[in-house]
Structures are given as C-alpha cells and as structure tokens.
Design an enzyme around this catalytic site. Structure first.
Site, PDB file in Angstrom:
ATOM      1  CG  HIS A   1      -1.719   1.219   1.413  1.00 36.35           C
ATOM      2  ND1 HIS A   1      -1.406   2.150   2.368  1.00 36.35           N
ATOM      3  CD2 HIS A   1      -2.801   1.701   0.763  1.00 36.35           C
ATOM      4  CE1 HIS A   1      -2.268   3.154   2.297  1.00 36.35           C
ATOM      5  NE2 HIS A   1      -3.132   2.904   1.339  1.00 36.35           N
TER       6      HIS A   1
ATOM      7  CD  GLU B   1      -2.722   2.667  -3.649  1.00 37.27           C
ATOM      8  OE1 GLU B   1      -3.161   1.700  -2.998  1.00 37.27           O
ATOM      9  OE2 GLU B   1      -3.231   3.805  -3.593  1.00 37.27           O
ATOM     10  CG  HIS B   2      -0.113   6.278  -0.541  1.00 42.28           C
ATOM     11  ND1 HIS B   2      -0.578   7.411   0.071  1.00 42.28           N
ATOM     12  CD2 HIS B   2      -1.103   5.366  -0.445  1.00 42.28           C
ATOM     13  CE1 HIS B   2      -1.797   7.193   0.536  1.00 42.28           C
ATOM     14  NE2 HIS B   2      -2.139   5.958   0.247  1.00 42.28           N
TER      15      HIS B   2
ATOM     16  CD  GLU C   1      -5.098   5.249   2.857  1.00 49.39           C
ATOM     17  OE1 GLU C   1      -3.994   5.726   2.547  1.00 49.39           O
ATOM     18  OE2 GLU C   1      -5.716   4.435   2.149  1.00 49.39           O
TER      19      GLU C   1
END
Lengths: 433, 422
Positions: free
Chosen positions: B65, B68-69, B140
């Site tokens: 994740h 991904e950022h 998040e």
C-alpha cells in the site's frame, strides 16, 4: 443518442435517451415533493413499503421471484434530495432484449408494468397499506436514520448542514428525523401516500435501446391509474445569499473517534443570482474538486495535514462544503490553510496549470457521464429540476470556455457560514504544543 | 494480437503476451467515448514474505500500500497531476492480493496510457518523500480505525486465519509503517512490478494495436522469473477462534460471518469453483433467497446485508454480514438455513430463477468498464478467462450448488465477528 422530452400524462414529464450502446436499460419514476421536517420520513418510507408487495406479487418472495425470472432485473426504491425538493420513487435496470439468451422480448413493458404496479397498486387490506409492512419498514428506516452516525464523513457533512441551515428546509435529511419516523402509523401513511400521488409532479427517465414512442407507451400504460389532483407546481429551492450571522458560526461534537472530521459550510452568494453553472463547477474543481485542486495539493500534499480534503458544491441550493479528516491538534492549522486556499481562488491566484487541470477533469467527468445510464439519469434529474435543457456534452463545451475571470467572479461572493468539527473524547497532549 | 469473439454477449477481446511476459487484454467498446485502462500487479498486502535472488525477505505490514502511494512520484513531478492535466481520472487501490493503477479518460488516451506505464515501471523514492508520506498514510490508517466495517472485517480475518498475512490490515499499522524505508520499496518494486508479474487491461474506445505498441515501447523487453511467495504454514480447515466482539461508536450492531474454504484452486477448475460458489451463495443468502427474505421479514437483517466468496493469498473464504439487532440469532439462522439446504438440496425452480438472475448480473458487468477491466486482470492471475464465465455458468447444475453448500457452509468452518454500540 437521441433525446426526447414529453409530457406523457398530466404533470408527468418523461425524458428518453435512445441508444444501443448499453447492454442494460434503465427506467426511473420520481415523484417530486417539498422537502420538509414534517413529511420527509413519511415520503422516504413510502417506496420501501410499496416495494414489499403488490396486487400481483403480494410479498417480497413473489417480487423477488418475478424479478429473478426477468433476468435479474432490479427494482429499487429511490429517495433523493435535490435542493429543497425530495424525489421519491423507484429505479429499475434490466438486460436489453438484444442480449437475452433465448431472444425473449417485451422486457421493457414487463418492467414498466411492474414498476407502475408497485407505485400504484400495493398490497392493501380495506384500502390501507398493510400494518406489518409499514411497521417493518419503519423500523428499518429508523435503523438507517440512526446509522447516519456510522460513517463519520457523511455524518459530519449532515451535522454541518443541519447546524448551518436551522431555519431552512435544506437542513432536513433526505430520510427525515427519528421523531417523525417513530410516529408514522399505517393509516396516516396511507393517507399521505394517496395525497403524494395526487399532488406530485412526476419525472420519468428512460435510457436504452427502445425507441421513445415505445418507451412512452409502456410508461403511459403502466401509470394510467395515477390519480391527478391539484399539482404542486411551485416546488423550488430557497437560495439564501448571505450567511446567517456576521461571521462563521462554530460547533464541535465529541465522539469516540481517533481521527477528527472537519466540515465547513459556505454560501455561494452573489454568483447564485444568475448562476453560471460551468464557472461554478470549475471554481469548485480548482478549489477542492480533485487531486490537482488547491486543497489536495496544499492541505494534503504540501502540509501532510490530512488523508483527504475536498470540496463539493450543491448548485440547486447554492452552497459549498469542505470535508477533511485531520488530527484534532491540527484543527487551527487546517482551518487556516483551507481559508487561505479559498482566498487564493477569490484573488485569482490560480495558475494556468490549475485552471487547465480542473477543466480537463470536469470535461472528462461530464463526457464519461454520457457513457453511463446511471450517471445520465442523475444528471438529467438535476437538469430537469433546475429547468436547464443542455446535456453533459454541451455542459462540457461550456466548461472549456470558462476563464480565470469567470472563476474569480463565481468565487467572489462565497462566505463561510459554519465550521463544524467532530473530534475524539480523549484530551490530546499534542494539542498543547 | 489474438482476437476472440463471444457473439452471444456481443463482446470481442484482443490479447497478446509480450516477450517480457506481460499479458495484454483489450475489449473495444464501440459507441463509447471513454476508455478505462488498468495496469495491475499480482502483489498485495498479503505478499509480505518472498524470495529475492535466492534470499528470503520478510517485509513489514503495509509495504504494498505504501508503494502504491509512492509510485506516483516521478523525477519530473507527480504522475497523478500529469494524468489529471491530460484529462484522465486516475487512481489506484491495494487489496490483499493485488495493486491496481487505473484511469478513465475521454481524450488523449494513448498519451495517458504511456504515462501510466511509465510511472508504474519507474521506481523513484527518496528518504524525504518516503518520510513525508508517513503522515498521510498514518491519517489513512487512523480513518480505517474509526470505520466499523473495516474493524469488523479485520477481527474476522484474525478469527479465521492462524498464520496467513490476511490477518493484517493491507495498509499496515501506524507502527509497522515506521519500518518502511526507500530500500524496502525498491526491493519490492523490483520483485513484484516486473511486467511478467503484471497485467495490462483496456476497456473502451481504444485501438488494440496501439495499446500493444505503447507497452512494447515503454516497458523493459527483458523477461524475469516470477517471485516465490510464502504465506506461512498451512492453515487448518477450522478457524483459530469462532467469536470476536468489540464496542465502537455505531448506531446498531454490525456482524460479519466467515467461512474457510481452504486453498484456492487455479485455472479453469478454480473458475468453475468460484462460479459455483457465487451461484450457490446467491441461492443461499442472496437478496431473493428464502433465508434472507425470512430474516428480513423478522427484522433480523436489513438491506445492508451482503455475502460473497473471496480468494486471496492462496486461501478461499466466504464473507456474509451486515447490521442486525441480534447478530448471534441472524448468524445461527443463516447457518441453519445452510444445513437445511445441505440435507434437502436447493429447490430447482429457485435455482433456475437464480441462474437467470446471475446471467443478468454478468451482463451488467460488461457495461462497467472498471469491473470488467479488473476482472480480466484477476482472471489472468488466476489462470482463467472471465468472459468464458457466461458459458461456464450455464453448465452449473442445481446439484452442484447444493453439494457446494453441503461441503463448505458448515458450522465447524465458520466464525462470527461483531461490533456493538456503546
């Protein structure tokens, strides 16, 4: 895509988009009525109760079996808020005839008939809606109303709106209030249902491969029994130009949450006198609409204050909302930065790239909407309520022509009216820094 | 490119495999202005242990994740901004099993596709940019901590699995992401973002040959071996524990039931298994199933209820849940309904109707470019062709569905996670 709009029955307007590019058809029927604290819950309850059973499909099992045998057609309650108008009815989607395995026909007529029957011929006893259906759906509506608190982002937006507009119908949530919902009985609901049918203007939307004459005939036949009394044609939304008090009001709720939610409400002000819809949309996109917007670039990317920060406009009511998830300790910093970014938009401090990006994103959204039956339905419902006749492609062309000066003008009268904060209960040590 | 037609559903697929190992799928959609493209890696939050050049690596929770950022960072700027400036609506998501970068646009498709391929294949991480992202991702994660749906799901995964990394949140924890360095990101990109471990799918107003050309021109021509993955010791058929309960700021109790299906099969056999599971669950717990309608009528379930079979990190599992004023009663009744079906089998009239409805649902997916594009990539990773599922579906019998329920929906495989209001 061929578009037609016609009054098919008194006070029943039907928008048809004929296209064979979709493999499914979409049909919706919406009764338009005034959004008010006294009736919102009753209105929201009606389609759910009607959906429980009709004369020919008396219970949910029969309804489900019927829809499954129509190749999994869906027929669902639709309850929406457009400014201060509540839109209550059903939407249906179903496989287009060209793609039925056995080449069966007449699906559109069968769906229209079932939708019409659900709206007009519910399962009743002695002319009254069945008490067990009303009781059961009232409980579910109450669960939905109470469940608003579960999604902290939409709850913050709801609380902010409620606090910002205490004397306006706009404050009313589309599902109504718990108090009103609790008080609904089957006799009163039946009476309200009959009055709603008789007095509401109706918006019908169809998108699919059938030609408009066939679709209009199917819906006219299906709605032939619609009672028509004195129609409420004065429906509209009261646009308040200025904020309620001289400066923004503030309010904080404390709940057991780890991340704070900041929700800020604005009045669009003078720009709503003769609204330039394209410029207002571009203004919102530049300010907080997408990933190249000022809010995303500064509050998130530059200062890392939040995971999300975005703005949205309601052009029916003339209001704008900013929502952001932040640490409670960053409240002042985030609020100041959001204010600074709005000021930059109002000052015309907008780069060519920011303006171009905002426009490209909007144009893409609008042209993509023309490729989705669901998005077209939502778009045209709003256009029809606003009395606007242009489609998404035309609006995209207007967006292309928006200049920096148009954006500044659209933003010039914006006033912050409400700052709402939802924060955790524990005292944050860092906040003292 | 190879062309495959499905005249019964009006679809055509162009497909190719590049020498570097990248599979490409293009479904042209006449009459549409928009195009959807996704470049997806067979790498998700659960792929934490793997082999790199013979060396075993164990990475902290949340790397997929985090990557991904950070993938959007390019030496010349942010790729997301470049895509938006060119009219594309771009985003990415990371799940347990995959990371997907995608965009939709109505103009300048070729330019946007090239931007997508370039940024996903260009690792560019600095200590400063990696450190800065930590604040955003922490926010998040904190957001998920307040999300009852996320919490009820994570608690269930910990009930079901003893070792599998499905136990950990895809985004990791605020603590685990402290250990993520630029080097960890470079290593994982090298292993999992090679074209041989990815798929490129396009649905919409696009020219298949141009898609292939862009991929050939931008991506490395070299092939690479697929990474070795390690999901830990074998899982038992039964859950580790069967009940979890926690209290959160919610209005009504929320529950999520789960069933362990065991190791997931690959290829056409796996596809048949998944379609059978989907159809059986539709008959058993779908919106028009007798069990759902009965519990809806009794006020034990409402429209938030949903169910489905999932396959990730080598495991299959069923999720079913929603709000209920009495989660235990709803859960018990749902399992009892499965037991009854196990004994008597499904009613054939019900099954036939559900099959028609399942066909309609499949047709609906064809108009949803994103769902179709993502399913093509997922099908590729699972060794099957989703557009064949129309044919496969018609071959499933009522006995198949009943047998699936008898074998899989049994109390010994099940666990229940509940979130209650204060």
């Amino acid at each position: 895509m061929r578009q037609t709009r016609r009054e098919i029955l008194p006070g029943v307007m039907m928008t048809c988009l004929q296209t064979d590019k979709f493999k499914t058809g979409l049909l919706s029927v919406n009764l338009l009525t005034r959004l008010s604290r006294e009736t919102a819950a009753k209105n929201a309850l009606i389609p759910s109760v009607l959906r429980r059973g009709t004369v020919s499909c008396p219970d949910m099992d029969a309804m489900a079996a019927r829809l499954d045998s129509l190749y999994g057609a869906r027929l669902e309650p639709a309850v929406r808020k457009k400014g201060e108008i509540q839109c209550v009815g059903f939407w249906a989607d179903f496989v287009d005839e060209a793609w039925l395995p056995e080449g069966e026909g007449g699906l559109l007529e069968q769906i229209a008939a079932l939708l019409g029957e659900t709206l007009l011929a519910p399962n009743t006893r002695g002319g009254l809606l069945l008490p067990q259906y009303v009781d059961s759906e009232r409980e579910k509506l109450l669960e939905d109303i109470r469940a608003r608190v579960n999604d902290k982002i939409s709850y913050s937006r709801y609380r902010m709106t409620e606090l910002m507009c205490p004397a306006e119908d706009y404050a009313v949530d589309v599902l109504g209030t718990e108090e009103e919902a609790e008080a609904v009985g089957y006799v009163a609901l039946t009476r309200h249902y009959r009055a709603l049918l008789a007095s509401s203007p109706v918006e019908v939307f169809y998108c699919g491969a059938a030609d408009p004459e066939r679709a209009q005939r199917a819906v006219r036949d299906a709605l032939a029994a619609l009672p028509r009394g004195e129609l409420d044609m004065d429906l509209g939304t009261d646009i308040r130009m200025n904020r309620v008090e001289e400066g923004p009001r503030t309010f904080t709720d404390v709940m057991d949450v780890t991340q704070g939610k900041l929700a800020i409400g604005y009045r669009l002000g003078a720009a709503m006198e003769e609204p330039d819809m394209a410029a207002l949309r571009v203004m919102n996109a530049v300010f907080g609409g997408g990933v190249s917007s000022k809010l995303f670039m500064n509050v998130r990317e530059k200062l890392s204050l939040c995971y999300f920060a975005s703005s949205g406009v309601d052009l029916v009511k003339g209001v704008m909302a900013v929502i952001s998830g932040i640490e409670a300790a960053d409240y002042d910093k985030a609020l100041a930065e959001i204010g600074r970014q709005l000021q930059a938009v109002q000052d015309g401090d907008i780069t060519d790239e920011e303006l171009a990006s905002a426009k490209r994103g909007l144009v893409n959204d609008l042209l993509s909407a023309a490729d989705s039956a669901g998005a077209l339905e939502a778009f045209w419902l709003e256009q029809n309520i606003l009395g606007l006749e242009y489609g998404p492609e035309e609006l995209a062309a207007f967006v292309e022509d928006v200049t920096r000066e148009d954006v500044v003008k659209a933003a010039s009268g914006i006033g912050c009216d409400m700052v709402y904060f939802l924060r955790g209960s524990e005292v944050d040590e860092d906040a003292e820094d | 490119m190879q062309r495959i037609d499905w005249p019964a559903i009006g679809e055509t697929l162009y497909t190719a495999k590049l020498p570097n190992g990248l599979p490409i799928f293009v479904v042209p959609k006449p009459g549409y202005r928009k195009s959807f493209a996704c470049y997806m890696t067979n790498y998700g939050g659960a792929d934490r242990r793997f082999t790199l050049a013979g060396e075993r690596k164990d990475t902290p929770a949340g790397v997929a994740h985090y990557l991904e950022h950070k993938m959007f960072d390019m030496p010349e700027g942010n790729a997301l901004m470049a895509l938006e400036a060119a009219g594309a609506n771009a985003n990415a998501f990371t799940s347990e099993a995959e990371t997907c970068y995608h965009f939709t646009c109505t103009e300048r498709f070729d330019e946007n596709l090239r931007t997508l391929l370039r940024f996903v294949s260009t690792p560019y991480y600095t200590q400063e940019s990696v450190d800065k992202e930590r604040g955003i991702i922490s926010q998040e994660i904190r957001m998920y901590e307040d999300d009852p749906d996320d919490q009820v799901y994570m608690a269930l995964m910990r009930l079901l699995f003893a070792h599998n990394p499905l136990r950990d949140d895809v985004a990791g924890t605020v603590e685990s992401i402290q250990e993520i360095t630029p080097q960890v990101l470079y290593d994982c990109h090298k292993v999992f973002y090679h074209p041989s471990n990815m798929a490129l799918c396009v649905v919409g107003n696009a020219d298949p040959e141009a898609v292939e050309r862009a991929a050939r021109e931008i991506l490395t021509p070299e092939s690479a071996p697929l990474p070795g993955r390690d999901y830990g010791p074998d899982e038992t058929p039964e859950p580790v524990e069967t009940r979890s309960e926690r209290v959160m700021e919610v209005s009504a109790p929320l529950f999520l039931g789960g069933l362990k299906l065991g190791p997931a099969a690959k290829g056409p056999e796996g596809q048949r298994e998944r379609l059978t599971a989907g159809l059986a669950l539709r008959c058993l717990y779908g919106r028009s199933s007798p069990a759902y309608l009965d519990l809806y009528d009794k006020g034990l379930l409402n429209a938030t209820f949903g169910c489905g079979a999932e396959y990730a990190a080598g495991q299959g599992y069923v999720l079913f849940g929603g709000e209920s004023k009495d989660p235990q009663a709803a859960y018990d009744a749902l399992l009892a309904a499965a037991e009854a079906v196990g004994q008597k089998g499904f009613d054939t009239a019900l099954f036939d109707r559900q099959k028609k409805a399942a066909y309609g649902a499949q047709i609906r997916v064809l108009g949803d470019f994103r769902s179709l594009g993502v399913s093509l990539a997922e099908g590729c990773f699972a060794g099957c062709q989703p557009l064949d599922s129309f044919r496969e579906l018609s071959a499933i019998t009522c006995d198949d569905a009943s047998a699936w329920v008898r074998e899989h929906v049994v109390p010994s495989r099940a666990a229940l996670s509940v979130v209650r209001p204060k």
